[in-house]
Write an enzyme that holds these catalytic residues in place. Structure first.
Site, PDB file in Angstrom:
ATOM      1  N   SER A 370       0.840  -1.201   0.000  1.00 32.21           N
ATOM      2  CA  SER A 370       0.000   0.000   0.000  1.00 32.21           C
ATOM      3  C   SER A 370       0.878   1.256   0.000  1.00 32.21           C
ATOM      4  O   SER A 370       1.782   1.383  -0.816  1.00 32.21           O
ATOM      5  CB  SER A 370      -0.945  -0.044   1.214  1.00 32.21           C
ATOM      6  OG  SER A 370      -1.924   0.958   1.154  1.00 32.21           O
ATOM      7  N   ASP A 434      -8.064  -4.646  -6.434  1.00 32.28           N
ATOM      8  CA  ASP A 434      -7.533  -3.736  -5.419  1.00 32.28           C
ATOM      9  C   ASP A 434      -7.600  -2.296  -5.925  1.00 32.28           C
ATOM     10  O   ASP A 434      -7.055  -1.967  -6.982  1.00 32.28           O
ATOM     11  CB  ASP A 434      -6.095  -4.128  -5.100  1.00 32.28           C
ATOM     12  CG  ASP A 434      -5.487  -3.331  -3.950  1.00 32.28           C
ATOM     13  OD1 ASP A 434      -6.136  -2.375  -3.479  1.00 32.28           O
ATOM     14  OD2 ASP A 434      -4.372  -3.664  -3.533  1.00 32.28           O
ATOM     15  N   HIS A 527      -7.689  -5.228  -1.075  1.00 32.61           N
ATOM     16  CA  HIS A 527      -6.414  -4.625  -0.693  1.00 32.61           C
ATOM     17  C   HIS A 527      -5.756  -5.361   0.475  1.00 32.61           C
ATOM     18  O   HIS A 527      -4.611  -5.077   0.817  1.00 32.61           O
ATOM     19  CB  HIS A 527      -6.644  -3.151  -0.326  1.00 32.61           C
ATOM     20  CG  HIS A 527      -5.390  -2.360  -0.151  1.00 32.61           C
ATOM     21  ND1 HIS A 527      -4.423  -2.270  -1.124  1.00 32.61           N
ATOM     22  CD2 HIS A 527      -4.934  -1.618   0.894  1.00 32.61           C
ATOM     23  CE1 HIS A 527      -3.436  -1.498  -0.697  1.00 32.61           C
ATOM     24  NE2 HIS A 527      -3.709  -1.105   0.522  1.00 32.61           N
TER      25      HIS A 527
END
Length: 545
Positions: A370, A434, A527
């Site tokens: 991320s 995602d 995610h």
């Protein structure tokens, strides 16, 4: 960065290529870039009021929209951007204002969720907690202990590397590099270490140390809690390890990603502000701030930290390297000397240099999930900018997971020259729908582009090697139904993984709860690090050797 400093300027096209503009601005787009001038565009969600946002969003009033934009290129450029990309800016402003409004509730919810999850896990889940309560022996979790696990850690409780595999010893330098880096040929030991380290970065220092030493049998170096001057808090975390304490072959740097209940992290992901560095290109402003390389409230701080010529001048004047770095970090108001040592870029670079000096044969790897993935690729980018040639020669690879975009096409071309020879060193792993890798928006105004090799995994964990993941901007009616149908399949898959693939793939109730949320917000549930670990371990053959 005044108007006078922009004489003899050059412009950029939509892909970042320069072109002469003279003293004119075509169509109101004054996109000039002087070779020595740092430019920026800041999308400030608090620049105007609710009425300004309504006038701008509903009626397209560019004068109201300009109030939310701050640019070194002048009001005409800001007005052109406000007119061209109204809905992208409006959505960014609304999302960031909503997230900021719920900052405290999100923080309190995070504390509560963390406490409840750890209370249950340390007492043997609900029945164990009830039993301990009756006996008066309830174990109360403590946030900084070596048993206190983060929300991300509870989503996926795996701590061991795949089948206990470690990175192979380095007997022959070239053979070692080729075997460990060529992920597409099936050696995924390093890739597995990177995703596990990226997940581990969400934990506190004691948990990180315990996993590295007790589970992975490696050498824990340090954990850094670093200062973000714009956010005025220590919001950037990173840890370092070596595969062994003496004569190490591998040094790993892992940046922490977006924390689920951290409003500032999510605001950074939805921020479209950029800072343009001569010869390098446009870079996401929030990510530079997370590395400790500037503060948008005083944009000169970016130039102080990124302008290599000033460092060279300082060195030529007799100052040593540490003095020039300290000057870059402390010369502006807001960068006090006590904070210079704990900004992420300088802290990690200093320790990395000492480790490379200590371990003569070691290579280093940078990784993150991320937001951590964005910092992972920007760290070597700034090393290249600062001409840290000897350090970059010992870069083994950069592996990111669910990483947002960090810059424009000019940055892409600049970094590909340094990361593709003699073999590719940058792998960007993306799982299915995602949403974070689709941020910030990729278009001709904001110019955000991905680069590096994209290893894309669909919901069957089938790997495809491509330049860009499908549905690059996520939004669009033709993707809406497939995304929700896929979320239904992911929920079913999560419920059955333990039976079809073995107990290590069984998902707990908290992970299944996120899958249920994914029925409404499929890009959010996708995610989770769970699917990234599964992608690496269950990806197409050939598998591990």
């Amino acid at each position: 960065m005044t108007a006078e400093s922009a004489r003899n300027r050059r412009g950029t096209d939509g892909d970042g290529e320069s072109r002469d503009l003279g003293d004119s601005c075509a169509g109101g787009h004054c996109g000039f870039v002087d070779g020595d001038v740092f430019q920026y565009l800041n999308v400030n969600p608090r620049g105007g009021g609710v009425r300004d946002l309504l006038n701008y969003g509903a009626w397209g009033d560019a004068r109201s929209g300009v109030k939310f934009l701050e640019s070194s290129k002048g009001v005409d450029f800001a007005a052109a951007v406000a007119s061209d990309r109204r809905w992208v800016i409006v959505i960014s402003i609304i999302v960031r204002r909503v997230i900021a409004f719920f900052r405290k509730p999100m923080e309190w919810t995070g504390f509560l969720v963390d406490f409840v999850l750890n209370l249950l896990s340390e007492n043997g889940n609900f029945l164990g907690l009830l039993y301990n309560f009756i006996r008066g022996n309830v174990i109360v979790p403590h946030r900084d202990s070596d048993t206190f696990i983060s929300t991300v850690g509870h989503l996926d409780g795996r701590t061991d590397l795949y089948k206990g595999m470690n990175v192979p010893d380095q007997h022959d330098d070239s053979a070692f590099e080729q075997s460990i880096v060529r992920v597409e040929l099936g050696n995924r030991a390093l890739m597995d270490l990177c995703i596990m380290a990226s997940k581990l970065a969400y934990e506190n220092k004691k948990v990180v140390r315990n996993v590295v030493v007790q589970h992975w049998k490696m050498h824990f170096v340090d954990f850094y809690n670093c200062w973000n001057d714009y956010q005025q808090e220590r919001s950037t975390q990173v840890f370092m390890l070596c595969d062994k304490p003496v004569d190490a072959n591998l040094i790993l740097i892992s940046f922490r990603g977006t924390e689920p209940f951290d409003a500032d992290d999510w605001c950074t992901d939805f921020d479209y502000s950029w800072y343009e560095i001569p010869k390098l290109g446009k870079v996401h402003m929030g990510f530079l701030e997370a590395l400790g390389l500037g503060n948008r409230t005083n944009t000169v701080t970016f130039q102080e930290n990124l302008d290599l010529d000033k460092k060279k001048y300082a060195l030529a004047s007799g100052a040593d390297a540490s003095d020039s770095e300290a000057s870059a970090s402390t010369s502006n108001e807001g960068f006090g000397s006590e904070m210079a040592d704990v900004t992420a870029y300088y802290a990690v670079r200093s320790k990395l240099k000492s480790l490379l000096e200590e371990h003569k044969n070691a290579k280093f790897v940078v990784t993150g999930h991320s937001l951590g993935g964005a910092l992972a690729i920007l760290f070597p980018t700034v090393l290249v900018l600062h001409e840290e040639i000897e350090v970059m020669q010992r870069l083994l690879g950069v592996y990111t997971f669910g990483q947002p975009r960090v810059g424009d096409r000019q940055l892409q071309r600049f970094m590909e020259e340094h990361l593709d020879y003699p073999y590719p060193k940058y792998f960007r792993v993306v799982y299915c729908n995602d949403v974070v890798p689709r941020l910030p928006y990729d278009d001709r105004t904001f110019l955000y582009k991905h680069f590096g090799i994209c290893l894309y995994y669909d919901s069957w964990y089938t790997e495809q090697k491509m330049e860009e993941e499908p549905n690059r901007n996520y939004f669009g009616p033709r993707y809406l139904i497939p995304e929700h149908l896929n979320a239904i399949w992911e929920l079913f898959r999560g419920l059955t993984m333990g039976y079809t693939h073995g107990p290590e793939y069984k998902e707990g109730w908290f992970s299944i709860l996120l899958r249920v949320v994914g029925l409404v917000l499929p890009g959010l549930s996708a995610h989770s690090p769970t699917d990234y670990i599964n992608s690496v371990r269950l990806g197409k053959e050939p598998m591990f050797k």
